[in-house]
Design a protein around this motif. Structure first.
Motif, PDB file in Angstrom:
ATOM      1  N   VAL A 164      -8.391  22.335  35.194  1.00  0.00           N
ATOM      2  CA  VAL A 164      -7.613  21.343  35.956  1.00  0.00           C
ATOM      3  C   VAL A 164      -8.806  20.158  36.159  1.00  0.00           C
ATOM      4  CG1 VAL A 164      -6.508  21.258  38.544  1.00  0.00           C
ATOM      5  CG2 VAL A 164      -6.448  23.082  37.283  1.00  0.00           C
ATOM      6  N   ALA A 165      -7.477  18.978  35.983  1.00  0.00           N
ATOM      7  CA  ALA A 165      -7.895  17.162  36.178  1.00  0.00           C
ATOM      8  C   ALA A 165      -7.222  16.756  36.813  1.00  0.00           C
ATOM      9  CB  ALA A 165      -8.214  17.169  34.662  1.00  0.00           C
ATOM     10  N   ALA A 166      -8.315  15.901  37.126  1.00  0.00           N
ATOM     11  CA  ALA A 166      -6.961  14.629  38.433  1.00  0.00           C
ATOM     12  C   ALA A 166      -8.045  13.795  37.902  1.00  0.00           C
ATOM     13  CB  ALA A 166      -7.417  15.138  39.497  1.00  0.00           C
ATOM     14  N   SER A 167      -7.907  11.918  38.952  1.00  0.00           N
ATOM     15  CA  SER A 167      -7.968  11.056  38.486  1.00  0.00           C
ATOM     16  C   SER A 167      -8.596  11.668  40.104  1.00  0.00           C
ATOM     17  CB  SER A 167      -6.844   9.859  39.063  1.00  0.00           C
ATOM     18  OG  SER A 167      -7.866   8.899  39.233  1.00  0.00           O
ATOM     19  N   PRO A 168     -10.153  10.853  39.107  1.00  0.00           N
ATOM     20  CA  PRO A 168     -11.039  10.116  41.307  1.00  0.00           C
ATOM     21  C   PRO A 168     -10.658  10.209  42.248  1.00  0.00           C
ATOM     22  CG  PRO A 168     -12.297   9.691  38.964  1.00  0.00           C
ATOM     23  CD  PRO A 168     -10.969   9.863  38.301  1.00  0.00           C
ATOM     24  N   ASP A 169      -9.388   9.182  42.244  1.00  0.00           N
ATOM     25  CA  ASP A 169      -8.730   8.429  42.909  1.00  0.00           C
ATOM     26  C   ASP A 169      -7.383   9.594  43.930  1.00  0.00           C
ATOM     27  OD1 ASP A 169     -10.016   6.162  42.432  1.00  0.00           O
ATOM     28  OD2 ASP A 169      -8.451   5.076  41.262  1.00  0.00           O
ATOM     29  N   LEU A 170      -7.010  10.762  43.221  1.00  0.00           N
ATOM     30  CA  LEU A 170      -6.223  11.664  43.741  1.00  0.00           C
ATOM     31  C   LEU A 170      -7.258  12.396  45.097  1.00  0.00           C
ATOM     32  CD1 LEU A 170      -3.714  12.218  43.838  1.00  0.00           C
ATOM     33  CD2 LEU A 170      -4.398  14.719  41.889  1.00  0.00           C
ATOM     34  N   PRO A 171      -6.358  12.688  46.174  1.00  0.00           N
ATOM     35  CA  PRO A 171      -7.406  13.671  46.506  1.00  0.00           C
ATOM     36  C   PRO A 171      -7.258  14.534  46.312  1.00  0.00           C
ATOM     37  CG  PRO A 171      -5.712  11.491  48.368  1.00  0.00           C
ATOM     38  CD  PRO A 171      -5.482  11.629  46.489  1.00  0.00           C
ATOM     39  N   PRO A 172      -8.898  15.216  46.533  1.00  0.00           N
ATOM     40  CA  PRO A 172      -8.705  16.458  46.192  1.00  0.00           C
ATOM     41  C   PRO A 172      -7.582  17.643  46.950  1.00  0.00           C
ATOM     42  CG  PRO A 172     -11.106  16.487  47.200  1.00  0.00           C
ATOM     43  CD  PRO A 172      -9.739  15.560  46.459  1.00  0.00           C
ATOM     44  N   PRO A 173      -7.743  18.975  46.227  1.00  0.00           N
ATOM     45  CA  PRO A 173      -7.104  19.978  47.400  1.00  0.00           C
ATOM     46  C   PRO A 173      -7.400  20.902  48.102  1.00  0.00           C
ATOM     47  CG  PRO A 173      -8.165  21.057  45.423  1.00  0.00           C
ATOM     48  CD  PRO A 173      -7.880  19.574  45.293  1.00  0.00           C
ATOM     49  N   ALA A 174      -6.595  20.487  49.469  1.00  0.00           N
ATOM     50  CA  ALA A 174      -7.742  20.912  51.517  1.00  0.00           C
ATOM     51  C   ALA A 174      -6.797  21.951  51.636  1.00  0.00           C
ATOM     52  CB  ALA A 174      -7.318  19.606  51.723  1.00  0.00           C
ATOM     53  N   GLY A 175      -7.106  23.322  51.950  1.00  0.00           N
ATOM     54  CA  GLY A 175      -6.211  24.172  52.516  1.00  0.00           C
ATOM     55  C   GLY A 175      -5.348  24.717  51.670  1.00  0.00           C
ATOM     56  N   ARG A 176      -4.042  24.568  52.328  1.00  0.00           N
ATOM     57  CA  ARG A 176      -2.706  24.753  51.943  1.00  0.00           C
ATOM     58  C   ARG A 176      -1.885  24.130  51.065  1.00  0.00           C
ATOM     59  NH1 ARG A 176      -2.061  30.165  52.088  1.00  0.00           N
ATOM     60  NH2 ARG A 176      -3.390  31.647  53.633  1.00  0.00           N
ATOM     61  N   ASP A 177      -2.687  22.963  51.768  1.00  0.00           N
ATOM     62  CA  ASP A 177      -1.452  21.186  50.578  1.00  0.00           C
ATOM     63  C   ASP A 177      -1.505  21.659  49.768  1.00  0.00           C
ATOM     64  OD1 ASP A 177      -1.627  20.811  53.711  1.00  0.00           O
ATOM     65  OD2 ASP A 177      -2.951  19.843  53.685  1.00  0.00           O
ATOM     66  N   ALA A 178      -0.361  21.327  49.166  1.00  0.00           N
ATOM     67  CA  ALA A 178       0.140  21.133  47.373  1.00  0.00           C
ATOM     68  C   ALA A 178      -1.006  20.238  47.376  1.00  0.00           C
ATOM     69  CB  ALA A 178       1.781  21.505  47.603  1.00  0.00           C
ATOM     70  N   VAL A 179      -0.535  19.623  45.758  1.00  0.00           N
ATOM     71  CA  VAL A 179      -1.248  18.543  45.599  1.00  0.00           C
ATOM     72  C   VAL A 179      -0.184  17.993  44.012  1.00  0.00           C
ATOM     73  CG1 VAL A 179      -3.345  18.367  45.620  1.00  0.00           C
ATOM     74  CG2 VAL A 179      -2.338  19.352  43.219  1.00  0.00           C
ATOM     75  N   PRO A 180       0.084  17.216  44.346  1.00  0.00           N
ATOM     76  CA  PRO A 180       1.359  17.097  42.967  1.00  0.00           C
ATOM     77  C   PRO A 180       0.361  17.201  41.862  1.00  0.00           C
ATOM     78  CG  PRO A 180      -0.203  14.919  43.570  1.00  0.00           C
ATOM     79  CD  PRO A 180      -0.372  15.911  44.588  1.00  0.00           C
ATOM     80  N   ALA A 181       1.338  17.913  40.689  1.00  0.00           N
ATOM     81  CA  ALA A 181       1.204  17.896  39.403  1.00  0.00           C
ATOM     82  C   ALA A 181       1.785  17.616  38.605  1.00  0.00           C
ATOM     83  CB  ALA A 181       1.202  19.851  39.565  1.00  0.00           C
ATOM     84  N   VAL A 182       1.049  17.338  37.227  1.00  0.00           N
ATOM     85  CA  VAL A 182       2.197  17.201  36.278  1.00  0.00           C
ATOM     86  C   VAL A 182       1.938  18.143  35.148  1.00  0.00           C
ATOM     87  CG1 VAL A 182       2.389  15.549  34.025  1.00  0.00           C
ATOM     88  CG2 VAL A 182       1.197  14.859  36.028  1.00  0.00           C
ATOM     89  N   THR A 183       2.816  18.507  35.172  1.00  0.00           N
ATOM     90  CA  THR A 183       3.383  19.635  33.625  1.00  0.00           C
ATOM     91  C   THR A 183       4.041  20.094  32.183  1.00  0.00           C
ATOM     92  OG1 THR A 183       5.540  20.509  34.873  1.00  0.00           O
ATOM     93  CG2 THR A 183       3.710  21.114  36.340  1.00  0.00           C
ATOM     94  N   ARG A 184       3.455  20.504  31.944  1.00  0.00           N
ATOM     95  CA  ARG A 184       4.105  20.489  30.425  1.00  0.00           C
ATOM     96  C   ARG A 184       5.520  21.343  30.406  1.00  0.00           C
ATOM     97  NH1 ARG A 184       1.528  23.537  24.983  1.00  0.00           N
ATOM     98  NH2 ARG A 184       2.676  21.845  23.468  1.00  0.00           N
ATOM     99  N   GLY A 185       6.840  21.220  29.481  1.00  0.00           N
ATOM    100  CA  GLY A 185       7.739  21.998  29.801  1.00  0.00           C
ATOM    101  C   GLY A 185       8.847  21.572  30.470  1.00  0.00           C
ATOM    102  N   SER A 186      10.269  22.098  31.182  1.00  0.00           N
ATOM    103  CA  SER A 186      10.379  21.393  32.204  1.00  0.00           C
ATOM    104  C   SER A 186      10.221  21.638  33.555  1.00  0.00           C
ATOM    105  CB  SER A 186      11.789  22.554  32.037  1.00  0.00           C
ATOM    106  OG  SER A 186      11.105  24.097  32.216  1.00  0.00           O
ATOM    107  N   LEU A 187      10.323  21.348  34.767  1.00  0.00           N
ATOM    108  CA  LEU A 187      10.399  21.154  35.775  1.00  0.00           C
ATOM    109  C   LEU A 187      10.168  22.628  36.677  1.00  0.00           C
ATOM    110  CD1 LEU A 187      11.237  17.697  37.524  1.00  0.00           C
ATOM    111  CD2 LEU A 187       8.940  18.133  37.284  1.00  0.00           C
ATOM    112  N   GLY A 188       9.130  22.897  37.137  1.00  0.00           N
ATOM    113  CA  GLY A 188       9.258  24.303  38.142  1.00  0.00           C
ATOM    114  C   GLY A 188       8.443  23.755  39.277  1.00  0.00           C
TER     115      GLY A 188
END
Length: 297
Positions: A164-188
């Motif tokens: 799981v990779a991200a830009s250094p500017d993207l806040p890392p995951p904290a607790g149960r808060d969802a982080v935005p994600a880029v996925t392959r294929g259709s949006l799930g």
């Protein structure tokens, strides 16, 4: 069995018709039709279903084609090798390879192979679908985690894993808060990504915000800070090393293996053997970091 008639049958089966086979070989269509008819008579089998505008192998014809095509090729190549005094690779080599591996490494691999063996005519197609090697006349196929196939043999030449990779500017995951994600294929739907980190296993809640069809596009979007993504380590490694991306952990249960496959044969022709050796020399350990270094080198 008449080997010349059998060779003509394989020629017609490979090209899918008497006319196409005649044009490819520069021989009369009537001659090919007569010789195939003689072969059918000698075997007391119908090898082709002949329609008004189409020609299709019967079940018996398909079996004969699959079992004799490779043998006839070996005989032809052996005769040519004896006549030329050696086993130097020459002739056409057709390979099918997956999209990501083709985009990152296949051009360099192909050029290096051609410099070693200039008498080979190398043809590479890029696609992720499962091709029919016999029907589509491929000599080698490279695939990621292929399903078992009794008609093929092969070996793993490279292993990779997802991070799981991200830009250094993207806040890392904290607790149960969802982080935005880029996925392959259709949006799930929102989900959890299970990862392992230096401190142990953990879960990352994600909210898909962008869907793209290739890992290269996903990596570029992640660089822009749109969201986190699961990327092959071999693709993300240069950006991780340069600090353009940071890793949030290795994805659990998503190890991948690149296989090189070929039809079951007792003897491999010189072109196939040479390309297998070329792959081994490029990736002697078969690990993801080798691919990253090879691509960057």
């Amino acid at each position: 069995m008449d080997l010349l008639a059998l060779a003509d049958f394989n020629l017609v089966a490979r090209h899918g018709g008497f006319g196409k086979a005649a044009r490819a070989a520069g021989r009369p269509k009537a001659t090919l039709s007569r010789r195939v008819a003689e072969l059918e008579a000698s075997l007391d089998l119908r090898l082709f279903e002949r329609g008004a505008r189409s020609l299709k192998l019967t079940a018996e014809g398909r079996v004969l084609f699959e079992r004799t095509g490779a043998l006839l090729t070996e005989l032809d190549e052996t005769a040519k090798a004896i006549a030329s005094g050696g086993q130097s690779p020459r002739g056409r080599l057709r390979i099918s390879a997956p999209l990501l591996f083709s985009q990152t490494a296949m051009g360099k691999l192909a050029a290096g192979f051609m410099r070693k063996y200039p008498e080979v005519r190398l043809e590479i197609t890029t696609e992720d679908r499962a091709v029919d090697m016999i029907e589509e006349a491929y000599d080698l196929v490279i695939r990621v985690n292929p399903p078992p196939d009794a008609s093929l043999v092969g070996r793993i030449f490279l292993r990779d894993r997802l991070v799981v990779a991200a830009s250094p500017d993207l806040p890392p995951p904290a607790g149960r808060d969802a982080v935005p994600a880029v996925t392959r294929g259709s949006l799930g739907q929102p989900e959890l990504w299970e990862v392992t980190t230096p401190s142990g296993p953990s879960s990352i809640a994600i909210e898909p915000v962008l869907s793209l069809s290739s890992f290269v596009m996903i990596r570029d979007a992640v660089r822009m800070g749109v969201g986190a993504a699961r990327l092959p380590l071999s693709l993300a490694s240069p950006d991780l090393a340069a600090g353009r991306l940071v890793s949030w952990g290795d994805v659990i249960g998503h190890e991948t293996a690149l296989w090189v496959l070929y039809p079951t044969r007792r003897l491999l022709n010189a072109r196939v053997s040479a390309f297998l050796d070329h792959l081994k020399a490029a990736f002697p350990q078969g690990i993801a970091d080798e691919l990253a270094v090879y691509v960057e080198g």
